[in-house]
Scaffold this motif. Structure first.
Motif, PDB file in Angstrom:
ATOM      1  N   VAL A 158       0.669  -1.037   0.143  1.00  0.00           N
ATOM      2  CA  VAL A 158      -0.677  -0.172   0.186  1.00  0.00           C
ATOM      3  C   VAL A 158       0.727   0.990   0.145  1.00  0.00           C
ATOM      4  O   VAL A 158       0.402   1.976  -0.859  1.00  0.00           O
ATOM      5  N   ARG A 159       1.611   1.136   0.699  1.00  0.00           N
ATOM      6  CA  ARG A 159       3.116   2.136   0.356  1.00  0.00           C
ATOM      7  C   ARG A 159       3.372   2.555  -0.450  1.00  0.00           C
ATOM      8  O   ARG A 159       3.845   3.619  -0.831  1.00  0.00           O
ATOM      9  N   ASP A 160       3.890   1.523  -1.555  1.00  0.00           N
ATOM     10  CA  ASP A 160       4.263   2.216  -2.874  1.00  0.00           C
ATOM     11  C   ASP A 160       3.229   2.718  -3.746  1.00  0.00           C
ATOM     12  O   ASP A 160       3.135   2.708  -5.020  1.00  0.00           O
ATOM     13  N   LEU A 161       2.025   2.447  -3.259  1.00  0.00           N
ATOM     14  CA  LEU A 161       0.958   2.890  -4.718  1.00  0.00           C
ATOM     15  C   LEU A 161       1.149   4.477  -4.708  1.00  0.00           C
ATOM     16  O   LEU A 161       1.168   5.463  -3.594  1.00  0.00           O
ATOM     17  N   GLU A 162       0.212   5.040  -6.117  1.00  0.00           N
ATOM     18  CA  GLU A 162       0.520   6.701  -6.149  1.00  0.00           C
ATOM     19  C   GLU A 162      -0.776   6.764  -5.702  1.00  0.00           C
ATOM     20  O   GLU A 162      -1.308   6.227  -5.240  1.00  0.00           O
ATOM     21  N   ARG A 163      -0.911   8.186  -5.183  1.00  0.00           N
ATOM     22  CA  ARG A 163      -1.550   8.590  -5.243  1.00  0.00           C
ATOM     23  C   ARG A 163      -3.554   8.852  -5.098  1.00  0.00           C
ATOM     24  O   ARG A 163      -4.124   8.107  -4.574  1.00  0.00           O
ATOM     25  N   LEU A 164      -2.972   8.581  -6.457  1.00  0.00           N
ATOM     26  CA  LEU A 164      -5.130   8.609  -7.523  1.00  0.00           C
ATOM     27  C   LEU A 164      -5.028   7.337  -7.146  1.00  0.00           C
ATOM     28  O   LEU A 164      -6.071   6.566  -7.097  1.00  0.00           O
ATOM     29  N   GLU A 165      -4.096   6.025  -7.496  1.00  0.00           N
ATOM     30  CA  GLU A 165      -3.686   4.190  -7.159  1.00  0.00           C
ATOM     31  C   GLU A 165      -4.496   4.669  -5.629  1.00  0.00           C
ATOM     32  O   GLU A 165      -5.521   3.521  -5.501  1.00  0.00           O
ATOM     33  N   SER A 166      -4.486   4.617  -4.543  1.00  0.00           N
ATOM     34  CA  SER A 166      -4.378   4.741  -2.978  1.00  0.00           C
ATOM     35  C   SER A 166      -6.109   5.119  -2.523  1.00  0.00           C
ATOM     36  O   SER A 166      -6.730   4.550  -2.450  1.00  0.00           O
ATOM     37  N   VAL A 167      -6.201   6.398  -3.917  1.00  0.00           N
ATOM     38  CA  VAL A 167      -7.865   6.677  -4.155  1.00  0.00           C
ATOM     39  C   VAL A 167      -8.807   5.345  -4.248  1.00  0.00           C
ATOM     40  O   VAL A 167      -9.609   5.225  -4.182  1.00  0.00           O
ATOM     41  N   ARG A 168      -8.106   5.275  -5.413  1.00  0.00           N
ATOM     42  CA  ARG A 168      -9.367   3.660  -6.276  1.00  0.00           C
ATOM     43  C   ARG A 168      -9.367   2.637  -5.175  1.00  0.00           C
ATOM     44  O   ARG A 168     -10.235   2.128  -5.059  1.00  0.00           O
ATOM     45  N   LEU A 169      -8.359   2.112  -4.525  1.00  0.00           N
ATOM     46  CA  LEU A 169      -8.090   1.444  -3.172  1.00  0.00           C
ATOM     47  C   LEU A 169      -9.539   1.743  -2.667  1.00  0.00           C
ATOM     48  O   LEU A 169      -9.990   0.692  -2.368  1.00  0.00           O
ATOM     49  N   SER A 170      -9.169   3.112  -2.021  1.00  0.00           N
ATOM     50  CA  SER A 170     -10.007   3.398  -0.524  1.00  0.00           C
ATOM     51  C   SER A 170     -11.757   3.975  -0.778  1.00  0.00           C
ATOM     52  O   SER A 170     -11.951   2.837  -0.454  1.00  0.00           O
ATOM     53  N   VAL A 171     -12.003   3.721  -2.708  1.00  0.00           N
ATOM     54  CA  VAL A 171     -13.154   4.066  -3.356  1.00  0.00           C
ATOM     55  C   VAL A 171     -14.045   2.137  -3.456  1.00  0.00           C
ATOM     56  O   VAL A 171     -15.194   1.889  -2.913  1.00  0.00           O
ATOM     57  N   ALA A 172     -12.546   1.341  -3.670  1.00  0.00           N
ATOM     58  CA  ALA A 172     -12.659  -0.465  -3.347  1.00  0.00           C
ATOM     59  C   ALA A 172     -13.718  -0.546  -2.450  1.00  0.00           C
ATOM     60  O   ALA A 172     -14.436  -1.770  -2.250  1.00  0.00           O
ATOM     61  N   ILE A 173     -12.135   0.093  -1.736  1.00  0.00           N
ATOM     62  CA  ILE A 173     -13.096  -0.592  -0.308  1.00  0.00           C
ATOM     63  C   ILE A 173     -14.740  -0.308  -0.236  1.00  0.00           C
ATOM     64  O   ILE A 173     -15.048  -1.154   0.920  1.00  0.00           O
ATOM     65  N   ALA A 174     -14.436   0.872  -0.063  1.00  0.00           N
ATOM     66  CA  ALA A 174     -15.462   1.645   1.201  1.00  0.00           C
ATOM     67  C   ALA A 174     -16.865   0.779  -0.097  1.00  0.00           C
ATOM     68  O   ALA A 174     -18.739   0.681   0.257  1.00  0.00           O
ATOM     69  N   LEU A 175     -16.743   0.669  -1.248  1.00  0.00           N
ATOM     70  CA  LEU A 175     -17.919   0.162  -1.793  1.00  0.00           C
ATOM     71  C   LEU A 175     -18.627  -1.871  -1.884  1.00  0.00           C
ATOM     72  O   LEU A 175     -18.895  -2.442  -2.673  1.00  0.00           O
ATOM     73  N   ASP A 193      -3.434  18.335 -12.985  1.00  0.00           N
ATOM     74  CA  ASP A 193      -4.440  18.097 -14.321  1.00  0.00           C
ATOM     75  C   ASP A 193      -4.699  17.029 -14.059  1.00  0.00           C
ATOM     76  O   ASP A 193      -6.449  16.133 -14.142  1.00  0.00           O
ATOM     77  N   THR A 194      -4.443  15.749 -14.749  1.00  0.00           N
ATOM     78  CA  THR A 194      -4.788  14.519 -15.896  1.00  0.00           C
ATOM     79  C   THR A 194      -5.109  13.615 -14.915  1.00  0.00           C
ATOM     80  O   THR A 194      -6.511  13.141 -14.598  1.00  0.00           O
ATOM     81  N   GLU A 195      -4.672  13.695 -13.730  1.00  0.00           N
ATOM     82  CA  GLU A 195      -4.866  13.168 -12.148  1.00  0.00           C
ATOM     83  C   GLU A 195      -6.513  13.157 -12.240  1.00  0.00           C
ATOM     84  O   GLU A 195      -7.225  12.708 -11.377  1.00  0.00           O
ATOM     85  N   ARG A 196      -6.562  14.922 -11.209  1.00  0.00           N
ATOM     86  CA  ARG A 196      -7.521  14.972 -10.441  1.00  0.00           C
ATOM     87  C   ARG A 196      -9.349  14.574 -12.052  1.00  0.00           C
ATOM     88  O   ARG A 196      -9.804  14.505 -11.278  1.00  0.00           O
ATOM     89  N   ALA A 197      -8.877  14.807 -13.818  1.00  0.00           N
ATOM     90  CA  ALA A 197      -9.440  14.775 -14.107  1.00  0.00           C
ATOM     91  C   ALA A 197      -9.780  13.095 -14.047  1.00  0.00           C
ATOM     92  O   ALA A 197     -11.301  12.933 -14.341  1.00  0.00           O
ATOM     93  N   GLU A 198      -9.569  12.426 -13.798  1.00  0.00           N
ATOM     94  CA  GLU A 198      -8.973  10.644 -13.783  1.00  0.00           C
ATOM     95  C   GLU A 198     -10.106  10.022 -12.811  1.00  0.00           C
ATOM     96  O   GLU A 198     -11.388   9.508 -12.031  1.00  0.00           O
ATOM     97  N   ALA A 199      -9.557  11.473 -11.546  1.00  0.00           N
ATOM     98  CA  ALA A 199     -10.708  10.918 -10.094  1.00  0.00           C
ATOM     99  C   ALA A 199     -12.265  10.896 -10.112  1.00  0.00           C
ATOM    100  O   ALA A 199     -13.098  11.012 -10.075  1.00  0.00           O
ATOM    101  N   TRP A 200     -12.393  12.530 -10.737  1.00  0.00           N
ATOM    102  CA  TRP A 200     -13.700  13.033 -10.933  1.00  0.00           C
ATOM    103  C   TRP A 200     -14.506  12.040 -12.366  1.00  0.00           C
ATOM    104  O   TRP A 200     -15.524  11.231 -11.956  1.00  0.00           O
ATOM    105  N   ALA A 201     -13.513  11.264 -13.382  1.00  0.00           N
ATOM    106  CA  ALA A 201     -14.394  10.306 -14.138  1.00  0.00           C
ATOM    107  C   ALA A 201     -14.923   9.217 -13.083  1.00  0.00           C
ATOM    108  O   ALA A 201     -15.755   8.852 -13.870  1.00  0.00           O
TER     109      ALA A 201
END
Length: 286
Positions: A158-175, A193-201
């Protein structure tokens, strides 16, 4: 992952005040199920406290709100059962010592313990394991996290995940608990900016599945229903429903039947974030 039914979110003159003053006040919203809601404002303006209040984790002290037909603050435990927290610093932090697979299995185990009906616990172990694996696979797909694309696959730390990957993992656990409301804090923190657009998508795709999404951010997208927070006028008259404190309720998996409580008072003021920091620390310890 079961097909969820999004939770409508309504509020009028919603506010929270504690010993250090108002965290937020005068909030109003009327969002239909499956809406994408953005809480926009500068850091320290009560955004996180508003998120925690609307998900049943902090007790409001003014106005009223309703989430999924459950009134706040009367039905906070009922709201917690249908509202899942994604990434919220100090409350739902990922365990940096675990691998991604271990973090997912832990999330599934907690969900089974708190949210599953008793009859599900009586099924054969192999059947329970298969059901958990199917639920994890569905949640990962919904969160857009491809384990095979990670450096070491599911064994990636988990410590090696990029920020957006961590967000996706947290979302998966929540779902995993098929919530009606998914809430995330500081969505655009440390994202390009690119990652932010992916997060909102990602959040749009979750909302398209029927789940209401509530995300704290510094800048909301044009298609979101926006709640704006800002400095609270300390000289404004108090709302008639003031209370001396705002208890923080423990974060639970969506669908949890427990009603764990923490009676510590926590808020932030219009020019001091210490109250919000205290609130998050107490919620994380609960």
């Amino acid at each position: 992952m079961d097909s969820p039914h999004g939770a409508a979110v309504k509020a009028e003159d919603f506010g929270l005040k504690g010993p250090r003053g108002w965290a937020f006040r005068g909030v109003g919203i009327d969002a239909a199920p499956g809406s994408l809601i953005a809480v926009e404002g500068p850091s320290g303006s009560g955004r996180t406290c508003l998120l925690l209040a609307l998900t049943g984790r902090m007790k409001p002290t003014a106005g009223h709100a309703e989430v999924g037909g459950h009134q706040l603050p009367k039905k906070m435990s009922a709201v917690r059962r249908i509202a899942a927290l994604g990434p919220v610093s100090g409350v739902t932090d990922l365990d940096q010592a675990l691998t991604v697979a271990e973090q997912l299995r832990e999330g599934a185990l907690l969900q089974r313990h708190y949210g599953a009906p008793v009859r599900a616990m009586l099924r054969p172990r192999a059947e329970r394991r298969a059901a958990a694996e199917a639920r994890i696979a569905s949640a990962l797909e919904a969160a857009g996290l491809d384990l095979a694309a990670l450096p070491k696959g599911e064994r990636t730390s988990v410590r090696d995940l990029e920020r957006l990957e961590s967000v996706r993992l947290s979302v998966a656990i929540a779902l995993l608990g098929s919530p009606g409301l998914l809430a995330l804090d500081d969505l655009d923190l440390k994202l390009s900016d690119t990652e932010r657009a992916e997060a909102w998508a990602l959040l749009r795709s979750v909302a398209a599945r029927g789940i209401t999404v509530l995300a704290v951010c510094s800048e909301a997208p044009a298609d979101a229903l926006v709640l704006r927070t800002g400095p609270v006028d300390p000289d404004a008259p108090d709302a008639p429903q003031d209370a001396p404190d705002a208890p923080v309720e423990a974060a639970e998996p969506a669908g949890a039947e427990g009603d764990t409580k923490n009676d510590t008072t926590n808020d932030d003021t219009n020019d001091d974030t210490k109250g919000a920091d205290d609130a998050l620390a107490e919620a994380g310890r609960a």
